[in-house]
Design a protein around this motif. Structure first.
Motif, PDB file in Angstrom:
ATOM      1  N   ALA A 154     -33.640  83.954-114.059  1.00 29.63           N
ATOM      2  CA  ALA A 154     -32.988  83.664-112.012  1.00 29.63           C
ATOM      3  C   ALA A 154     -32.601  85.037-111.490  1.00 29.63           C
ATOM      4  O   ALA A 154     -32.491  85.838-112.214  1.00 29.63           O
ATOM      5  N   VAL A 155     -33.461  84.951-110.039  1.00 28.58           N
ATOM      6  CA  VAL A 155     -32.404  85.767-109.449  1.00 28.58           C
ATOM      7  C   VAL A 155     -32.135  85.559-108.025  1.00 28.58           C
ATOM      8  O   VAL A 155     -32.865  84.043-107.884  1.00 28.58           O
ATOM      9  N   ALA A 156     -30.937  85.599-107.649  1.00 25.84           N
ATOM     10  CA  ALA A 156     -30.065  85.698-105.991  1.00 25.84           C
ATOM     11  C   ALA A 156     -29.605  87.046-105.594  1.00 25.84           C
ATOM     12  O   ALA A 156     -30.379  87.998-106.441  1.00 25.84           O
ATOM     13  N   MET A 173     -18.364  90.392 -95.624  1.00 23.83           N
ATOM     14  CA  MET A 173     -19.136  91.344 -95.916  1.00 23.83           C
ATOM     15  C   MET A 173     -19.725  90.388 -97.311  1.00 23.83           C
ATOM     16  O   MET A 173     -19.262  89.933 -97.516  1.00 23.83           O
ATOM     17  N   GLY A 174     -21.235  90.161 -97.032  1.00 21.88           N
ATOM     18  CA  GLY A 174     -21.410  88.937 -98.136  1.00 21.88           C
ATOM     19  C   GLY A 174     -21.087  89.450 -99.518  1.00 21.88           C
ATOM     20  O   GLY A 174     -21.378  89.269-100.808  1.00 21.88           O
ATOM     21  N   ALA A 175     -22.047  90.370 -98.896  1.00 22.93           N
ATOM     22  CA  ALA A 175     -21.787  91.920-100.535  1.00 22.93           C
ATOM     23  C   ALA A 175     -20.045  91.838-101.332  1.00 22.93           C
ATOM     24  O   ALA A 175     -20.321  91.786-102.760  1.00 22.93           O
ATOM     25  N   LEU A 176     -19.070  91.320-100.452  1.00 22.94           N
ATOM     26  CA  LEU A 176     -17.703  91.876-101.339  1.00 22.94           C
ATOM     27  C   LEU A 176     -18.182  90.259-102.000  1.00 22.94           C
ATOM     28  O   LEU A 176     -16.689  90.557-103.233  1.00 22.94           O
ATOM     29  N   ARG A 177     -18.636  89.291-101.432  1.00 25.00           N
ATOM     30  CA  ARG A 177     -18.486  87.841-102.389  1.00 25.00           C
ATOM     31  C   ARG A 177     -19.441  88.060-103.894  1.00 25.00           C
ATOM     32  O   ARG A 177     -18.598  87.377-104.742  1.00 25.00           O
ATOM     33  N   GLY A 178     -20.328  89.370-104.320  1.00 26.00           N
ATOM     34  CA  GLY A 178     -20.398  89.255-105.426  1.00 26.00           C
ATOM     35  C   GLY A 178     -19.564  89.547-106.473  1.00 26.00           C
ATOM     36  O   GLY A 178     -20.446  87.808-107.611  1.00 26.00           O
ATOM     37  N   PRO A 179     -18.438  89.574-106.597  1.00 29.68           N
ATOM     38  CA  PRO A 179     -18.126  90.076-107.787  1.00 29.68           C
ATOM     39  C   PRO A 179     -17.178  88.573-108.212  1.00 29.68           C
ATOM     40  O   PRO A 179     -17.426  88.201-109.240  1.00 29.68           O
ATOM     41  N   ALA A 180     -17.173  88.096-106.821  1.00 29.38           N
ATOM     42  CA  ALA A 180     -16.841  86.474-107.545  1.00 29.38           C
ATOM     43  C   ALA A 180     -18.061  85.145-107.822  1.00 29.38           C
ATOM     44  O   ALA A 180     -17.941  84.369-108.734  1.00 29.38           O
ATOM     45  N   LEU A 181     -18.918  85.662-107.508  1.00 30.37           N
ATOM     46  CA  LEU A 181     -20.642  84.768-107.736  1.00 30.37           C
ATOM     47  C   LEU A 181     -20.713  85.220-108.788  1.00 30.37           C
ATOM     48  O   LEU A 181     -21.025  84.307-109.853  1.00 30.37           O
ATOM     49  N   ALA A 182     -20.450  86.737-109.602  1.00 28.42           N
ATOM     50  CA  ALA A 182     -20.771  86.830-111.073  1.00 28.42           C
ATOM     51  C   ALA A 182     -19.912  85.959-111.638  1.00 28.42           C
ATOM     52  O   ALA A 182     -19.988  85.785-113.270  1.00 28.42           O
ATOM     53  N   ARG A 183     -18.119  85.911-111.237  1.00 20.78           N
ATOM     54  CA  ARG A 183     -17.397  86.113-112.302  1.00 20.78           C
ATOM     55  C   ARG A 183     -18.105  84.261-112.002  1.00 20.78           C
ATOM     56  O   ARG A 183     -17.472  83.439-113.285  1.00 20.78           O
ATOM     57  N   LEU A 184     -18.455  83.226-111.546  1.00 20.50           N
ATOM     58  CA  LEU A 184     -18.615  82.433-111.827  1.00 20.50           C
ATOM     59  C   LEU A 184     -19.772  81.514-112.534  1.00 20.50           C
ATOM     60  O   LEU A 184     -19.293  80.422-113.566  1.00 20.50           O
ATOM     61  N   LEU A 185     -20.818  82.830-112.372  1.00 21.73           N
ATOM     62  CA  LEU A 185     -21.746  82.715-113.494  1.00 21.73           C
ATOM     63  C   LEU A 185     -21.504  83.207-114.793  1.00 21.73           C
ATOM     64  O   LEU A 185     -21.572  81.889-115.467  1.00 21.73           O
ATOM     65  N   THR A 186     -20.706  83.775-115.243  1.00 20.47           N
ATOM     66  CA  THR A 186     -20.433  84.147-116.153  1.00 20.47           C
ATOM     67  C   THR A 186     -19.472  82.854-116.593  1.00 20.47           C
ATOM     68  O   THR A 186     -19.307  82.818-118.243  1.00 20.47           O
ATOM     69  N   ALA A 214     -20.087  69.553-115.195  1.00 19.12           N
ATOM     70  CA  ALA A 214     -21.036  69.446-114.606  1.00 19.12           C
ATOM     71  C   ALA A 214     -22.739  70.067-113.599  1.00 19.12           C
ATOM     72  O   ALA A 214     -23.719  69.366-113.651  1.00 19.12           O
ATOM     73  N   LEU A 215     -21.854  70.325-112.810  1.00 18.35           N
ATOM     74  CA  LEU A 215     -22.425  71.090-111.814  1.00 18.35           C
ATOM     75  C   LEU A 215     -23.553  72.579-112.085  1.00 18.35           C
ATOM     76  O   LEU A 215     -25.032  72.807-112.017  1.00 18.35           O
ATOM     77  N   ALA A 216     -23.082  72.947-113.267  1.00 22.34           N
ATOM     78  CA  ALA A 216     -23.233  74.155-114.371  1.00 22.34           C
ATOM     79  C   ALA A 216     -24.649  73.706-114.786  1.00 22.34           C
ATOM     80  O   ALA A 216     -25.653  74.280-115.480  1.00 22.34           O
ATOM     81  N   ARG A 217     -24.444  72.837-115.651  1.00 29.19           N
ATOM     82  CA  ARG A 217     -25.773  71.960-116.414  1.00 29.19           C
ATOM     83  C   ARG A 217     -26.500  71.112-114.958  1.00 29.19           C
ATOM     84  O   ARG A 217     -27.920  69.876-116.082  1.00 29.19           O
ATOM     85  N   ALA A 270     -19.442  80.197-116.304  1.00 31.42           N
ATOM     86  CA  ALA A 270     -20.774  78.458-117.042  1.00 31.42           C
ATOM     87  C   ALA A 270     -21.057  78.970-117.822  1.00 31.42           C
ATOM     88  O   ALA A 270     -21.930  77.910-118.594  1.00 31.42           O
ATOM     89  N   GLY A 271     -20.995  79.957-118.657  1.00 26.33           N
ATOM     90  CA  GLY A 271     -22.330  80.427-119.173  1.00 26.33           C
ATOM     91  C   GLY A 271     -22.926  81.373-119.534  1.00 26.33           C
ATOM     92  O   GLY A 271     -23.562  81.755-120.407  1.00 26.33           O
ATOM     93  N   TYR A 272     -23.619  81.607-118.800  1.00 27.08           N
ATOM     94  CA  TYR A 272     -24.496  82.358-118.071  1.00 27.08           C
ATOM     95  C   TYR A 272     -24.440  83.707-118.503  1.00 27.08           C
ATOM     96  O   TYR A 272     -23.097  84.857-118.095  1.00 27.08           O
ATOM     97  N   GLY A 273     -25.322  84.355-119.047  1.00 29.92           N
ATOM     98  CA  GLY A 273     -25.449  86.137-118.485  1.00 29.92           C
ATOM     99  C   GLY A 273     -26.039  87.053-117.683  1.00 29.92           C
ATOM    100  O   GLY A 273     -26.746  85.915-117.084  1.00 29.92           O
ATOM    101  N   VAL A 274     -24.902  87.932-116.753  1.00 31.64           N
ATOM    102  CA  VAL A 274     -25.014  88.240-115.517  1.00 31.64           C
ATOM    103  C   VAL A 274     -25.237  89.756-115.713  1.00 31.64           C
ATOM    104  O   VAL A 274     -24.272  90.320-116.012  1.00 31.64           O
TER     105      VAL A 274
END
Length: 357
Positions: free
Chosen positions: A53-55, A1-14, A181-184, A16-20
């Motif tokens: 942004a919205v995901a 289930m994709g929902a289970l990957r939500g915390p991992a996505l949130a951690r990656l964005l955080t 570099a990807l985060a920028r 990288a310096g983004y507020g989530v």
């Protein structure tokens, strides 16, 4: 289930310096709840007032349809449909549903509206790294529209068909640079020497030897804005490696020859390419970095002391000196992600100085 990957996505964005601010759709809490996001360092909260942004991750046929036809009955849909630049839709649906003509039409409509649509892989939502990369690109950034080539890992040179000589590079520094570099906002290619799982969101080019790395780098930089050579490249290779397996009773005597100087070859073929090299020294790296800057014709050399185990090969931290033609900077011991941020700050500063941004 994709929902289970939500915390991992949130951690990656955080990281990288983004507020989530995660928002769970009705019923999603049966699969992933507040504790999972809190463990990733991202607590659940109310809708953000003005997100950049919205995901939608995961997005099924119903979410896709509402986005395609402008059904703005929730804050996240309102923001996605308001023409904002950052909208990523990570689909999750089976192959039959994905191929249905109505679904294909909706995908086209959503893409035409400016959203990035990531189609599922084997029915599953794209991995968190791929979704994060799409968000970074949609948000723009200091390196948006730039292509950066990064080498990472350590090369191996064959002694015979089963043995090799190599080095202890883990690839952590190069991968930290690639992620930053990807985060920028950059499009990133990683020439990966003997690394494991491919890094999501980048072009992944696996290689083993110095010769393979040279070919891969020369091919990758043809359309690049900068090359960052963070890999540990062997200086020598066996002159005549064995074709089969050398038996113990036969003994082994090896004659070595020098490997190609990849930075020098790149500079010869691409005289205007911005290049960053690394200088691994056993002790103070500053003299080696200064010498290498001149000899290789690089724009920046990053020197590091590999004699100290806490910042050497395989460590999660580093301590470097960054030498360019405009300045010399020492960066104290920090995480490799923090070191990568400083390296890219200097890269952007030097590009600005040269009028290349």
């Amino acid at each position: 289930m994709g929902a289970l990957r939500g915390p991992a996505l949130a951690r990656l964005l955080t990281e990288a310096g983004y507020g989530v601010k995660p928002l769970l759709a009705p019923g999603a809490e049966r699969f992933v709840g507040p504790a999972a996001f809190a463990a990733a360092g991202v607590p659940l909260s109310g809708p953000p007032e003005d997100p950049d942004a919205v995901a939608f991750a995961p997005a099924g046929p119903d979410v896709l349809s509402r986005l395609a036809w402008g059904v703005a009955d929730a804050p996240t849909f309102e923001k996605a449909l308001s023409g904002r630049r950052g909208c990523v839709v990570a689909l999750e649906m089976d192959a039959g549903t994905l191929a249905h003509p109505a679904v294909r039409r909706n995908i086209r409509r959503v893409r035409e509206s400016g959203c990035r649509v990531l189609e599922p892989e084997g029915g599953r939502m794209a991995p968190p790294g791929g979704i994060a990369a799409a968000l970074f690109r949609s948000l723009g950034g200091e390196l948006a529209g730039r292509r950066i080539v990064v080498t990472a890992g350590g090369t191996r040179e064959p002694l015979d068909a089963v043995r090799f000589i190599g080095n202890r590079s883990s690839g952590k520094m190069g991968l930290a640079v690639a992620r930053e570099a990807l985060a920028r906002g950059a499009d990133v290619s990683v020439v990966a020497a003997n690394l494991g799982t491919p890094e999501p969101g980048v072009e992944w080019i696996p290689v083993e030897t110095v010769a393979e790395m040279e070919r891969a780098v020369l091919g990758a930089v043809a359309e690049a804005d900068a090359l960052i050579m963070a890999a540990a490249v062997s200086d020598f290779t066996p002159a005549a490696p064995g074709r089969g397996k050398v038996r113990r009773r036969e003994g082994l005597k090896v004659e070595f020859r020098s490997t190609p100087d990849i930075l020098a070859r790149v500079r010869e073929s691409f005289p205007h390419l911005f290049m960053i090299g690394f200088a691994a020294a056993f002790g103070d790296p500053l003299p080696d970095a200064r010498e290498k800057l001149e000899r290789k014709g690089a724009d920046i050399i990053v020197g590091n002391d590999i004699s100290r185990p806490e910042i050497g090969f395989g460590s999660d931290e580093n301590e470097v000196c960054i030498v360019s033609r405009g300045e010399e900077r020492r960066v104290g011991r920090a995480s490799k992600r923090e070191i990568a941020r400083v390296i890219l700050d200097v890269l952007i500063s030097e590009l600005n100085r040269k009028g290349q941004t």
